[in-house]
Enzyme design. Structure first.
Site, PDB file in Angstrom:
ATOM      1  N   TYR A 109      25.879  10.803  -4.816  1.00 41.59           N
ATOM      2  CA  TYR A 109      25.302   9.483  -4.535  1.00 41.59           C
ATOM      3  C   TYR A 109      23.784   9.600  -4.648  1.00 41.59           C
ATOM      4  O   TYR A 109      23.187  10.539  -4.124  1.00 41.59           O
ATOM      5  CB  TYR A 109      25.672   9.037  -3.116  1.00 41.59           C
ATOM      6  CG  TYR A 109      25.024   7.729  -2.715  1.00 41.59           C
ATOM      7  CD1 TYR A 109      25.664   6.525  -2.935  1.00 41.59           C
ATOM      8  CD2 TYR A 109      23.756   7.705  -2.138  1.00 41.59           C
ATOM      9  CE1 TYR A 109      25.063   5.317  -2.584  1.00 41.59           C
ATOM     10  CE2 TYR A 109      23.141   6.515  -1.790  1.00 41.59           C
ATOM     11  CZ  TYR A 109      23.811   5.318  -2.010  1.00 41.59           C
ATOM     12  OH  TYR A 109      23.207   4.134  -1.676  1.00 41.59           O
ATOM     13  N   GLU A 197      20.970   1.736  -7.171  1.00 45.73           N
ATOM     14  CA  GLU A 197      21.979   2.654  -6.645  1.00 45.73           C
ATOM     15  C   GLU A 197      22.825   3.214  -7.783  1.00 45.73           C
ATOM     16  O   GLU A 197      23.283   2.467  -8.637  1.00 45.73           O
ATOM     17  CB  GLU A 197      22.873   1.901  -5.650  1.00 45.73           C
ATOM     18  CG  GLU A 197      23.876   2.790  -4.957  1.00 45.73           C
ATOM     19  CD  GLU A 197      24.805   1.978  -4.051  1.00 45.73           C
ATOM     20  OE1 GLU A 197      24.637   2.047  -2.826  1.00 45.73           O
ATOM     21  OE2 GLU A 197      25.685   1.270  -4.574  1.00 45.73           O
TER      22      GLU A 197
END
Ligand code: GDP
Ligand code: MN
Length: 406
Positions: A109, A197
């Site tokens: 992530y 993101e």
């Protein structure tokens, strides 16, 4: 403002962030052709909506042949996809992104966002990518690393090494990560993003770091500075009413009550909603028509307020500071007349040319209710919203010109 994954990946490429090759398609045939043009043994068909968690909802499918590409696309296109990030109605799938499938070794992530607490851009990274990062943050916060960037110094190589170490990357991947983090930082600043993101950022079987997914939010106030970003807007993904409001530069939010509020200025709008509540009513919306309003804006505002049919009365509370009260009155009259309004409209005007404005409303014969002040306006609107249309008292439009005006 949000954009689609495929648009995010276009921007990633501009900023040297590797992402899989792919093409966007709006028909199953196009999707098949897109797949054919990508030399790959398998493809991923991904529903393009402004929400994540598509994988668990059937919006991300690995296709092993061209027929599967067509079938998966056909199954997604034209439907509404419900994920745990959308509401129960879901979002319309008007396009799919077809990309070469990647062989995943590891999922990470990585995001960059504005941290208001430290007043800095901050990288957030975790080796536990691909999953619900909120759950990781809640249950195992030690698996998340946060690296704030000093605005004057900019992103430093040691900070990239810090993130690389937290992700457990090798030397080769560390230098790839540095390129990606630099790209994210440049992209964020160049396009006035508010959040970027990548989840998951993957390491492929042959050791390459690739952005497998991409989500970018932009600062709405900066959109006019970036025509390329503005062109990426997809209104079909936005609340229809709120999108229409945006078109007319109105700030609009739907609420549960039955009293439509049309107000200028966010502060006055809040005060008006409070007053409606205080008088025992419930506002149907928050609406700030803005400072420099005009007839078209007032009309658009009325349309929005009335469009869902739950509104039983409209309360107009306008302060004529930048815009004059007679202009507002003309807008209200035009809107009421053109829309054949059948529900009561209570108007409280104050400010420049208020006498002309009120006189126009009074002489119109349209049965508008004029209120002396906000207190009585809210009271009247609440009362009228409770009264059945048939037994409504006749118009009590009175000029408040003689009242104790400052
Ligand atoms: P999201 O669910 O909306 O966040 O969509 P993602 O783009 O993140 O995809 C969801 C999941 O699908 C990823 O976490 C991967 O596990 C899987 N996935 C997506 N693309 C590929 C691919 O090219 N190959 C493989 N093996 N899995 C993929
Ligand atoms: Mn994802």
């Amino acid at each position: 403002m949000n954009i689609h994954e495929y648009q995010a990946k276009q921007l990633f490429k501009e900023f040297a962030i590797p992402a899989p090759q792919g093409a966007v398609a709006t028909t199953p045939e196009q999707a098949q052709q897109a797949a054919q043009s990508l030399s790959s043994p398998a493809w991923v068909v991904k529903a393009q909506i402004h929400a994540g968690a598509r994988g668990k909802a059937g919006g991300v499918k690995v296709a092993r042949n061209l027929d599967e590409v067509k079938d998966y696309s056909a199954a997604m296109l034209g439907t509404r996809l419900v994920t745990h990030q959308t509401d129960a109605a879901g979002l319309p799938v008007n396009s799919v992104w077809v990309e070469e499938a990647s062989a995943i070794n590891q999922e990470y992530y990585l995001s960059l966002l504005l941290d208001r607490e430290s007043e800095r851009l901050i990288f957030i990274a975790s080796a536990a990518g691909g999953m619900d990062i909120e759950a990781v943050a809640a249950e195992t916060p030690e698996k998340i690393v946060r690296v704030p960037v000093h605005p004057a110094a900019g992103l430093q190589p040691y900070q990239c090494r810090q993130v690389s170490a937290a992700l457990g990357l090798g030397k080769e991947q560390q230098s790839q990560l540095q390129t990606i983090m630099n790209g994210l930082y440049q992209l964020f600043l160049a396009k006035d993003a508010s959040q970027i993101e990548i989840n998951p950022l993957i390491q492929t079987a042959d050791g390459k770091l690739v952005a497998l997914d991409g989500k970018i939010n932009f600062d709405d106030n900066a959109i006019p500075l970036h025509p390329d970003i503005a062109a990426m807007r997809d209104a079909s993904q936005e609340d229809a009413k709120e999108a229409e409001a945006k078109q007319f530069d109105l700030n609009y939010i739907t609420l549960d009550g039955n009293i439509g509020c049309m107000v200028n200025g966010a502060g006055l709008a809040m005060a008006t909603m409070d007053m409606v509540k205080l008088k025992g009513g419930a506002p149907a919306n928050f609406l700030d028509v803005g400072g420099g309003t005009n007839k078209d804006k007032v009309k658009a505002a009325f349309k929005l307020i009335l469009s869902d049919g739950t509104t039983k009365a409209v309360l107009v509370n306008i302060f004529g500071g930048i815009v004059k009260c007679d202009v507002i009155a003309a807008g209200i009259l035009a809107a009421v007349e053109e829309m054949h309004l059948t529900i009561p409209v209570v108007v409280r005007l104050e400010g420049t040319n208020v006498e002309q404005g009120l006189a126009m409303l009074k002489d119109s014969g349209l049965g508008l209710y004029a209120a002396e002040d906000l207190n009585s306006a809210a009271e009247q609107a609440v009362k009228l919203a409770e009264v059945d249309a048939g037994s409504r008292p006749s118009s009590t439009l009175t000029s408040s010109m003689e009242g104790g005006r400052p």
